[in-house]
Design a protein around this motif. Structure first.
Motif, PDB file in Angstrom:
ATOM      1  N   GLU A 189     -13.066  34.360  27.689  1.00 42.52           N
ATOM      2  CA  GLU A 189     -13.609  35.639  27.215  1.00 42.52           C
ATOM      3  C   GLU A 189     -15.088  35.513  26.834  1.00 42.52           C
ATOM      4  O   GLU A 189     -15.872  36.429  27.049  1.00 42.52           O
ATOM      5  CB  GLU A 189     -12.764  36.171  26.039  1.00 42.52           C
ATOM      6  CG  GLU A 189     -11.400  36.658  26.547  1.00 42.52           C
ATOM      7  CD  GLU A 189     -10.378  36.985  25.455  1.00 42.52           C
ATOM      8  OE1 GLU A 189      -9.233  37.313  25.822  1.00 42.52           O
ATOM      9  OE2 GLU A 189     -10.707  36.894  24.254  1.00 42.52           O
ATOM     10  N   ALA A 190     -15.463  34.352  26.300  1.00 39.62           N
ATOM     11  CA  ALA A 190     -16.883  34.127  25.953  1.00 39.62           C
ATOM     12  C   ALA A 190     -17.739  34.099  27.224  1.00 39.62           C
ATOM     13  O   ALA A 190     -18.843  34.642  27.268  1.00 39.62           O
ATOM     14  CB  ALA A 190     -17.034  32.827  25.171  1.00 39.62           C
ATOM     15  N   PRO A 215     -24.834  33.689  25.936  1.00 42.31           N
ATOM     16  CA  PRO A 215     -25.703  32.602  26.390  1.00 42.31           C
ATOM     17  C   PRO A 215     -25.097  31.261  25.996  1.00 42.31           C
ATOM     18  O   PRO A 215     -24.693  31.072  24.846  1.00 42.31           O
ATOM     19  CB  PRO A 215     -27.019  32.854  25.637  1.00 42.31           C
ATOM     20  CG  PRO A 215     -26.656  33.728  24.485  1.00 42.31           C
ATOM     21  CD  PRO A 215     -25.407  34.476  24.852  1.00 42.31           C
ATOM     22  N   GLU A 216     -25.011  30.341  26.935  1.00 44.52           N
ATOM     23  CA  GLU A 216     -24.487  28.990  26.690  1.00 44.52           C
ATOM     24  C   GLU A 216     -23.220  28.983  25.809  1.00 44.52           C
ATOM     25  O   GLU A 216     -23.240  28.469  24.685  1.00 44.52           O
ATOM     26  CB  GLU A 216     -25.573  28.118  26.057  1.00 44.52           C
ATOM     27  CG  GLU A 216     -26.837  28.096  26.925  1.00 44.52           C
ATOM     28  CD  GLU A 216     -27.530  26.757  26.911  1.00 44.52           C
ATOM     29  OE1 GLU A 216     -26.894  25.779  27.320  1.00 44.52           O
ATOM     30  OE2 GLU A 216     -28.697  26.709  26.500  1.00 44.52           O
ATOM     31  N   PRO A 217     -22.131  29.562  26.320  1.00 46.66           N
ATOM     32  CA  PRO A 217     -20.911  29.609  25.499  1.00 46.66           C
ATOM     33  C   PRO A 217     -20.359  28.225  25.176  1.00 46.66           C
ATOM     34  O   PRO A 217     -19.561  28.092  24.255  1.00 46.66           O
ATOM     35  CB  PRO A 217     -19.922  30.394  26.365  1.00 46.66           C
ATOM     36  CG  PRO A 217     -20.433  30.265  27.752  1.00 46.66           C
ATOM     37  CD  PRO A 217     -21.931  30.146  27.650  1.00 46.66           C
ATOM     38  N   ASN A 218     -20.794  27.206  25.940  1.00 49.50           N
ATOM     39  CA  ASN A 218     -20.323  25.833  25.662  1.00 49.50           C
ATOM     40  C   ASN A 218     -21.214  25.094  24.657  1.00 49.50           C
ATOM     41  O   ASN A 218     -20.998  23.910  24.402  1.00 49.50           O
ATOM     42  CB  ASN A 218     -20.187  25.019  26.955  1.00 49.50           C
ATOM     43  CG  ASN A 218     -21.483  24.901  27.714  1.00 49.50           C
ATOM     44  OD1 ASN A 218     -22.340  25.777  27.625  1.00 49.50           O
ATOM     45  ND2 ASN A 218     -21.645  23.827  28.459  1.00 49.50           N
ATOM     46  N   ALA A 219     -22.218  25.783  24.101  1.00 46.33           N
ATOM     47  CA  ALA A 219     -23.051  25.134  23.074  1.00 46.33           C
ATOM     48  C   ALA A 219     -22.302  25.139  21.745  1.00 46.33           C
ATOM     49  O   ALA A 219     -21.764  26.166  21.332  1.00 46.33           O
ATOM     50  CB  ALA A 219     -24.384  25.863  22.931  1.00 46.33           C
ATOM     51  N   PHE A 265     -18.317  26.552  17.512  1.00 48.33           N
ATOM     52  CA  PHE A 265     -18.805  27.447  18.574  1.00 48.33           C
ATOM     53  C   PHE A 265     -19.168  28.781  17.921  1.00 48.33           C
ATOM     54  O   PHE A 265     -18.286  29.475  17.424  1.00 48.33           O
ATOM     55  CB  PHE A 265     -17.721  27.669  19.632  1.00 48.33           C
ATOM     56  CG  PHE A 265     -17.384  26.434  20.401  1.00 48.33           C
ATOM     57  CD1 PHE A 265     -18.034  26.138  21.590  1.00 48.33           C
ATOM     58  CD2 PHE A 265     -16.434  25.543  19.922  1.00 48.33           C
ATOM     59  CE1 PHE A 265     -17.735  24.970  22.292  1.00 48.33           C
ATOM     60  CE2 PHE A 265     -16.127  24.381  20.616  1.00 48.33           C
ATOM     61  CZ  PHE A 265     -16.782  24.102  21.804  1.00 48.33           C
ATOM     62  N   PRO A 266     -20.467  29.163  17.949  1.00 50.09           N
ATOM     63  CA  PRO A 266     -20.886  30.391  17.267  1.00 50.09           C
ATOM     64  C   PRO A 266     -20.909  31.587  18.228  1.00 50.09           C
ATOM     65  O   PRO A 266     -21.973  31.990  18.674  1.00 50.09           O
ATOM     66  CB  PRO A 266     -22.301  30.031  16.791  1.00 50.09           C
ATOM     67  CG  PRO A 266     -22.805  29.093  17.857  1.00 50.09           C
ATOM     68  CD  PRO A 266     -21.616  28.410  18.477  1.00 50.09           C
ATOM     69  N   TRP A 267     -19.738  32.140  18.527  1.00 53.23           N
ATOM     70  CA  TRP A 267     -19.683  33.241  19.501  1.00 53.23           C
ATOM     71  C   TRP A 267     -19.858  34.571  18.772  1.00 53.23           C
ATOM     72  O   TRP A 267     -18.941  35.401  18.673  1.00 53.23           O
ATOM     73  CB  TRP A 267     -18.361  33.159  20.264  1.00 53.23           C
ATOM     74  CG  TRP A 267     -18.265  31.949  21.131  1.00 53.23           C
ATOM     75  CD1 TRP A 267     -19.283  31.271  21.727  1.00 53.23           C
ATOM     76  CD2 TRP A 267     -17.059  31.244  21.512  1.00 53.23           C
ATOM     77  NE1 TRP A 267     -18.801  30.200  22.462  1.00 53.23           N
ATOM     78  CE2 TRP A 267     -17.450  30.161  22.350  1.00 53.23           C
ATOM     79  CE3 TRP A 267     -15.700  31.429  21.238  1.00 53.23           C
ATOM     80  CZ2 TRP A 267     -16.528  29.272  22.906  1.00 53.23           C
ATOM     81  CZ3 TRP A 267     -14.782  30.545  21.784  1.00 53.23           C
ATOM     82  CH2 TRP A 267     -15.197  29.484  22.614  1.00 53.23           C
ATOM     83  N   ILE A 268     -21.075  34.746  18.244  1.00 58.29           N
ATOM     84  CA  ILE A 268     -21.343  35.829  17.299  1.00 58.29           C
ATOM     85  C   ILE A 268     -21.244  37.206  17.950  1.00 58.29           C
ATOM     86  O   ILE A 268     -20.764  38.152  17.335  1.00 58.29           O
ATOM     87  CB  ILE A 268     -22.730  35.596  16.644  1.00 58.29           C
ATOM     88  CG1 ILE A 268     -22.651  34.305  15.810  1.00 58.29           C
ATOM     89  CG2 ILE A 268     -23.135  36.763  15.758  1.00 58.29           C
ATOM     90  CD1 ILE A 268     -23.975  33.759  15.372  1.00 58.29           C
ATOM     91  N   LEU A 269     -21.650  37.316  19.238  1.00 58.49           N
ATOM     92  CA  LEU A 269     -21.572  38.629  19.894  1.00 58.49           C
ATOM     93  C   LEU A 269     -20.131  39.129  20.001  1.00 58.49           C
ATOM     94  O   LEU A 269     -19.898  40.327  20.126  1.00 58.49           O
ATOM     95  CB  LEU A 269     -22.202  38.580  21.294  1.00 58.49           C
ATOM     96  CG  LEU A 269     -23.724  38.664  21.320  1.00 58.49           C
ATOM     97  CD1 LEU A 269     -24.227  38.505  22.748  1.00 58.49           C
ATOM     98  CD2 LEU A 269     -24.209  39.983  20.733  1.00 58.49           C
TER      99      LEU A 269
END
Ligand SMILES: Cc1cc2nc3c(=O)[nH]c(=O)nc-3n(C[C@H](O)[C@H](O)[C@H](O)COP(=O)(O)O)c2cc1C
Length: 214
Positions: free
Chosen positions: A35-36, A42-46, A97-101
């Motif tokens: 989903e990310a 941007p860079e979901p694996n960061a 993982f900071p998936w803030i959006l």
């Protein structure tokens, strides 16, 4: 004092509950990672990787997740870097993982071990030429007096390895975080966020699931 107190977002996402997540946190991670990517983050694996010294002084930095499965979460780095020295002293880490959006975060904690040299080589060889050379150039985390030293070393290494396969530097490779705790966090309205914590039971791959208060 500079204040940023008026920066305030309301979150609303899918409801998350221990009853509607996958019993296997790696499969749940699969779903959220897909989903990310789909959301074009941007860079979901960061992930922000926290390590600490033997006496508990923490530090953190971003690294890229390069593989994950039931064995753990793998990233690659320089084995003489500051993070690696800390892992040597205290082989545990946390990755976030900071998936803030998506108003989401995933937090992993566990024991850290090196991946095999074979696995590191396999990944190293798949990297672009410039990244492979870069691994030979940088004494990661060491003080360096100027950028020109890096550029000079880059030119030397490019020349040295211009033909054939570039060997794996001894000081470069992967680490695997073997999770014992994984939290999935979904922001919700009025700060009533959903948090599902998976805790690994014993040494096998059975996981307990619990809701944590936001
Ligand atoms: C988005 C992003 C991804 C990064 N990925 C990596 C990585 O996969 N491996 C790595 O060694 N450093 C990576 N870095 C650089 C690290 O954050 C850090 O500067 C470096 O590893 C040295 O950290 P240390 O001195 O704490 O060991 C990345 C930085 C950013 C901003």
């Amino acid at each position: 004092m500079n204040t940023v107190a008026d920066l305030r977002e309301e979150y609303k996402g899918q409801l998350l509950d221990p009853s509607n997540v996958n019993p296997d946190p790696i499969k749940q991670f699969d779903t959220w990672f897909a989903e990310a990517k789909q959301a074009e983050l941007p860079e979901p694996n960061a992930m922000s990787l926290a390590t600490s010294t033997q006496n508990g002084s923490p530090s953190q930095r971003m690294v890229l997740l390069k593989a994950y499965d039931q064995q753990g979460f793998v990233f690659y780095t320089n084995y003489t870097s500051r993070k690696s020295q800390q892992i040597g002293e205290n082989p545990s880490a946390s990755a976030l993982f900071p998936w803030i959006l998506l108003a989401r975060q995933v937090i992993i904690e566990g024991h850290v071990e090196k991946v095999s040299a074979t696995q590191s080589l396999q990944y190293f060889s798949s990297r672009p030429f410039g990244s492979q050379i870069g691994a030979w150039v940088s004494d990661q985390s060491e003080v360096i007096s100027s950028r020109s030293i890096l550029e000079q070393k880059w030119n030397e290494m490019k020349e040295k390895f211009k033909e054939g396969k570039i060997p794996l530097p001894d000081r470069w490779g992967g680490y695997r975080i073997i999770p014992r705790r994984i939290e999935f966090w979904q922001g919700q309205e009025n700060r009533l966020h959903d948090r599902v914590l998976y805790t690994r039971l014993g040494e096998d791959w059975n996981w307990k699931r619990e809701r944590l208060s936001p």
